[in-house]
Each structure stands twice: as structure tokens, then as C-alpha cells.
Write an enzyme that holds these catalytic residues in place. Sequence first.
Site, PDB file in Angstrom:
ATOM      1  N   HIS A  18       0.840  -1.204   0.000  1.00 40.94           N
ATOM      2  CA  HIS A  18       0.000   0.000   0.000  1.00 40.94           C
ATOM      3  C   HIS A  18       0.873   1.252   0.000  1.00 40.94           C
ATOM      4  O   HIS A  18       0.625   2.196  -0.753  1.00 40.94           O
ATOM      5  CB  HIS A  18      -0.902   0.047   1.245  1.00 40.94           C
ATOM      6  CG  HIS A  18      -1.927  -1.034   1.305  1.00 40.94           C
ATOM      7  ND1 HIS A  18      -2.127  -1.799   2.423  1.00 40.94           N
ATOM      8  CD2 HIS A  18      -2.833  -1.469   0.388  1.00 40.94           C
ATOM      9  CE1 HIS A  18      -3.111  -2.662   2.202  1.00 40.94           C
ATOM     10  NE2 HIS A  18      -3.543  -2.483   0.966  1.00 40.94           N
ATOM     11  N   LYS A  42     -18.276  -6.056   7.191  1.00 36.69           N
ATOM     12  CA  LYS A  42     -16.996  -6.747   7.137  1.00 36.69           C
ATOM     13  C   LYS A  42     -16.398  -6.862   8.534  1.00 36.69           C
ATOM     14  O   LYS A  42     -16.505  -5.942   9.339  1.00 36.69           O
ATOM     15  CB  LYS A  42     -16.048  -5.942   6.235  1.00 36.69           C
ATOM     16  CG  LYS A  42     -15.095  -6.761   5.435  1.00 36.69           C
ATOM     17  CD  LYS A  42     -14.354  -5.859   4.458  1.00 36.69           C
ATOM     18  CE  LYS A  42     -13.353  -6.671   3.685  1.00 36.69           C
ATOM     19  NZ  LYS A  42     -12.520  -5.848   2.821  1.00 36.69           N
ATOM     20  N   ARG A  91      -1.837  -6.418  -8.504  1.00 34.65           N
ATOM     21  CA  ARG A  91      -0.777  -7.405  -8.265  1.00 34.65           C
ATOM     22  C   ARG A  91      -0.719  -8.461  -9.359  1.00 34.65           C
ATOM     23  O   ARG A  91       0.332  -9.023  -9.613  1.00 34.65           O
ATOM     24  CB  ARG A  91      -0.993  -8.090  -6.914  1.00 34.65           C
ATOM     25  CG  ARG A  91      -0.654  -7.217  -5.743  1.00 34.65           C
ATOM     26  CD  ARG A  91      -0.831  -7.965  -4.460  1.00 34.65           C
ATOM     27  NE  ARG A  91      -2.210  -8.426  -4.378  1.00 34.65           N
ATOM     28  CZ  ARG A  91      -2.983  -8.316  -3.323  1.00 34.65           C
ATOM     29  NH1 ARG A  91      -2.514  -7.804  -2.226  1.00 34.65           N
ATOM     30  NH2 ARG A  91      -4.221  -8.741  -3.335  1.00 34.65           N
ATOM     31  N   SER A 129      -2.843  -7.595   2.824  1.00 35.73           N
ATOM     32  CA  SER A 129      -3.360  -7.491   4.188  1.00 35.73           C
ATOM     33  C   SER A 129      -3.824  -8.857   4.686  1.00 35.73           C
ATOM     34  O   SER A 129      -3.659  -9.186   5.862  1.00 35.73           O
ATOM     35  CB  SER A 129      -4.511  -6.489   4.255  1.00 35.73           C
ATOM     36  OG  SER A 129      -4.045  -5.185   3.993  1.00 35.73           O
TER      37      SER A 129
END
Length: 171
Positions: A18, A42, A91, A129
Amino acid sequence: MKRIAVFAGSFDPFTKGHLDIVRRAACLFDELWVLLAVNASKKYLFDETARIEMVRAAVASIPNVKVDCYDGLTVDFMKRVGAKFLVRGIRGAADVDYEQTVAWNNRLLYPECETVFLSSAPEHLMVSSSVVRELLKSGIARDEEGRKLLAKYVPEPVVKMILESGSSSNR
């Protein structure tokens, strides 16, 4: 006209990947907002306050970066701050497919929104993460060797905050 961008995410926790995207995006735009997106449905490892403090600590040395949190649509936040660009890190191929769909929908909701994709630096391709959360749940930071490994995934200020929070132990 000022070029304002937003980089949004849950940042649970904020990683070196990040931070790399933030540093690179900060060079491209006059102002970059790192937006902690809040999703009540979440389940996070770190609460909203801890996550925003981690982000602020990690980006403190980058002068044109601001940090905020928002529980609505990212495009609504963009309109509020006058941002026309949404920065997204990529990614791999799976990210591209997902992010293209999100970009298309954001454009429908906010036609002025231009999504800018930044490819992850090779050293951050496997950093996420999710991986950090799994490592923390396994108790990685119990000893010095584990803490050194954790530092490969998250910026130093975030490592310190994780260790101080007690989230480094097995849950």
C-alpha cells in the site's frame, strides 16, 4: 487545475505494498487522499481508529497525502473532495479483472472518475493485508525473528503499532 486522486481500501492492516502505491501516486498527483473505506458488514482484525492511525503514521512523511475515512461510496467521497482520479494497485491478472469491473461501475456513477492502475513493485507482489492477518493470527510476532519477518510486510510505524496493540498474538 489541481489533480486530486483517491486511493481507497480497508487497509487491515496497511502494508508496504500500500505504501509503495501511495508514494508512487503522490508523485503523479497534486493531492492524494488515502481513504479508509468502512464496511459495517466486514469483520476487521483492527478497528477503524487503529487502521486510520496506522495509515497516518505510515504516510506522515509524504507532504501531499491526506488521510480520511468514509462509510459511503468512494465516488461520493471523490465528489466531495473534488477528485477525478481513483488509484488502484494491481498485483496480478485476478486483480485486473476485478478492478476493471469496479472501474466501469464507478464511471457509471461518476462519469468524471478516471481509474489509474499502478502495478505492484515486484517485491510487493505477494504482500497483502490478508497474508499479514493470517501471520498475526498464527502468532508471528511473538519473538524477534517473527517481528523481523512482519517488518518485511508492513511499514515500521505499523509494526510498532501492531506490537503495541496486542494483535500480534495468537487469536
